[in-house]
Design an enzyme around this catalytic site. Sequence first.
Site, PDB file in Angstrom:
ATOM      1  N   ALA A  67       0.861  -1.182   0.000  1.00 33.52           N
ATOM      2  CA  ALA A  67       0.000   0.000   0.000  1.00 33.52           C
ATOM      3  C   ALA A  67       0.896   1.230   0.000  1.00 33.52           C
ATOM      4  CB  ALA A  67      -0.932   0.009   1.213  1.00 33.52           C
TER       5      ALA A  67
ATOM      6  N   GLU B  95       0.977   5.524   1.132  1.00 29.11           N
ATOM      7  CA  GLU B  95       0.339   6.504   2.010  1.00 29.11           C
ATOM      8  C   GLU B  95       0.126   7.872   1.388  1.00 29.11           C
ATOM      9  OE1 GLU B  95       4.852   6.862   2.971  1.00 29.11           O
ATOM     10  OE2 GLU B  95       3.448   5.279   2.422  1.00 29.11           O
ATOM     11  N   ASN B  96      -0.011   7.981   0.071  1.00 29.49           N
ATOM     12  CA  ASN B  96      -0.199   9.281  -0.567  1.00 29.49           C
ATOM     13  C   ASN B  96      -1.167  10.146   0.231  1.00 29.49           C
ATOM     14  OD1 ASN B  96       1.111   8.103  -3.036  1.00 29.49           O
ATOM     15  ND2 ASN B  96      -0.810   6.966  -3.059  1.00 29.49           N
TER      16      ASN B  96
ATOM     17  N   HIS C 150      -1.324   1.246   9.315  1.00 29.13           N
ATOM     18  CA  HIS C 150       0.019   1.708   8.971  1.00 29.13           C
ATOM     19  C   HIS C 150      -0.029   2.887   8.002  1.00 29.13           C
ATOM     20  CE1 HIS C 150       4.381   1.132   8.095  1.00 29.13           C
ATOM     21  NE2 HIS C 150       4.022   1.593   6.906  1.00 29.13           N
ATOM     22  N   GLU C 151      -0.789   2.733   6.932  1.00 30.42           N
ATOM     23  CA  GLU C 151      -0.820   3.810   5.935  1.00 30.42           C
ATOM     24  C   GLU C 151      -1.497   5.059   6.488  1.00 30.42           C
ATOM     25  OE1 GLU C 151       1.078   3.333   3.505  1.00 30.42           O
ATOM     26  OE2 GLU C 151       1.284   1.179   3.831  1.00 30.42           O
TER      27      GLU C 151
END
Length: 863
Positions: free
Chosen positions: A265, A267-268, A300-301
Amino acid sequence: MQAEAGGRDSRVKRLADYRPPDFLVDTVDLTVRLSPNATRVIARLAMRPNAPHADLRLDGRAMKLIRAAIDGRALAPGEYHIDAEGLTVPHALLPAGGFSWECETEIDPAGNTELEGLYMSNGMYCTQCEAEGFRKITFFPDRPDVMAVYTVRIEGSADTPMMLSNGNPVESGPGFAVWHDPWPKPSYLFALVAGNLVSHDDVFTTASGREVSLRIFVRPGDEGRCAYAMDALKRAMRWDEEHYGREYDLDLFMIVAVDDFNMGAMENKGLNIFNSRYVLASPETATDTDYERIEGIVAHEYFHNWTGNRITCRDWFQLCLKEGLTVFRDQQFSADQRSAPVKRIRDVLELRARQFREDAGPLAHPVRPEEYIEINNFYTATVYEKGAEVIRMLRLLVGAEGYRRALDLYFERHDGQACTIEDWLKVFEDATGRDLGQFALWYMQPGTPRLAVEESWEAGRLRLTFRQSLPRFPGRPEPQPMLIPVELGLLGEDGSEILPPRLIEIDRAEQSVELACNARPVLSLLRGFSAPVILDRETRPEDRAVLIEHDSDAFNRWEAARGFMTDEALALAGEPARRIDPALGDALARMAQDETLDPAFRALALALPSREALAQASHQRGIPVDPDAIEAAANRLADAIAEQGETAFARLFETMASTGPYDPGAEAAGRRSLRAAALYYLTRRDPEARLAREMWQRADNMTDSMTALTRLVAADAPGVEDALAAFHDRWKHDRLVIDKWFGLQAGSSPPDKALARTRALAEHPDFDWKTPNRFRALIGGFVANTTAFHAADGSGYRFLTDWLLTLDPVNPQVAARTAGAFETWPRYEPGRQALIRAELQRLAGTRSLSRNSREMVERMLGA
């Protein structure tokens, strides 16, 4: 190798060479006109100099420049220079102060098989810009210490229902959408998604009372499998407020599920992009492990919003600053949501399986690397998992309150900045008054420390002598002693605590500690795995029995049982005719039936060490690894445990059966995992695998289906082919479930049949090797079948190399990461060493090998 004057490799980037950017960017205005093979990107940058008399250097790859202008004046071709890595404008052509840079580029999303930059996935436009993907979209100073405010206009066909980017929506209409992100961010956090998507929506009310819209975007038909991810997101948002004081800072938070994705994944800012396997879940299609991973990765993201986005890393050498901290935060979250001891054990299993392995081979590097050729090769277990362990130790040393004070100061002092490890440690020094100069070595020295412990007790005095050592690496300075926190418990023969638990700080190569004890204690060392070290200590059988039966520290109780199994297996590998200690089976049977223990904990305690774990333990003891001997020993040990505990396992299999609708929560999942552990041993007692067949036929959820099918495949039981065919026929239209089908067969087939089965599956019409998830499922699944991969004739090695050479020109990131399967080659016996080295040399001799894969291969060969 490409050499500079003085013998330096010109491909290598070095931490020591860091210098601030020559130009800063205040705002970015992007217009993206979507077209599958000819997307146009118009970029307008408000720039200002940050160094005197510097040429303008912008990163850029795999693009066609249509036009470029400075302050509205078009540049002629002779006024700039383009090479394979970017564009340069001489300083003489630049205005004296700030200026506007504008360029138009053309890119080919449909032809972008590397899945970096802007690409297409099943008709959907998607980006992946970390670490250096933005330079494949437009010319830009593509480095994390250049942070800007972005406004993005997306233009496409009028029938494209969703056009998404970072931040908050500003305007939209048929065929266009405009987005604005008010928070400065580096280019690696830019995101764009456009395509036929539907959303699962919810609302979160922050601690200050502000409403945030939450939207998870998926392909039509998948919207019914988003509820758990949404629930995990809301729990993570609340947890971050309560435990770190961090509130979300935009009006909208979005997640998009994508099938073709190189990573887990991303995290933008405000628009997280996920591999679909970490979003989509239902009882029928997802296992308990899937649910747990979704919970952890969503958290997490999201946590990156503050530890990674609002505060980012100055350069890619500081990657552990955002990743190690955020991994630690998601581990804390999952421990709070589920069982803290079980979570800790699983984290340590992951650390040892991936990071200790990495630290012990040619790919070892410090938590903060000092040089690299391709940064994508350093998204490693050392940066992530060991980086998290460093944060855990830091919290242990300064205490929970000191940790919270330091984090509050970190957010206050560095919000909106690109920071370094030095900035991070200085915050802790200022908040707690501790000198962390020696502790900083955890970021700077590669390798796993070994901690030897000797004990003596006489006349009411306990003396412990600790000796620490670090591996030496060619070309690196002599390693210095680390600061190692050791949590210690002292137990009586009945398991009672003789003295209160204490923290000992080992900061010298050799160090002794004396304690007053009226009776000789049983040592419970390194409680909770307080430091990521290899503990060298002889444990008396009677002490081990006390730890297994009574230790109040759940991790060390599990560790004692695991150590007993490891010792027995390695003894059998060296002496096959040896008699197995019956005390092991007795201890496991008692633990299995102890209803005061969490079922998930009992399942972990019963699990035999993996073949990889046994190989690692053999190597740590200086014994060349023979996979066939380990396989035979592990099977004999498992059979002995199965025979001795058959009655207990049968009882568990019955009592742990589900009695109601599927529940993904920790308690129900723990019961299923304990039942699966019992089935593992029971199937070894029944070549017909009747219990597994019955479980397969009655399964009403994917966890039970996969548990039963795995046992059937591993046993090569009668009817297994019919079961596999029925599974495929039922789920052939579900891409994530079919990934499981491929991975199960490659990873669980008996070693003598795994390669043939994997070769056959590679010819299956559903095997699309260009899809990362499918490639990892089959080829990665085979590599994880340790004994099969390490076949003595080298067939497994040749098979992997053939596939690496096929994949590398198409997707070098996935190819390079998969090549890491060869990293342990020095630990094997000479015959296998020679076979692996030959395959590495075959890869190195391929002239067209990508930069990603070449770096990995050269490091493994020691080039």
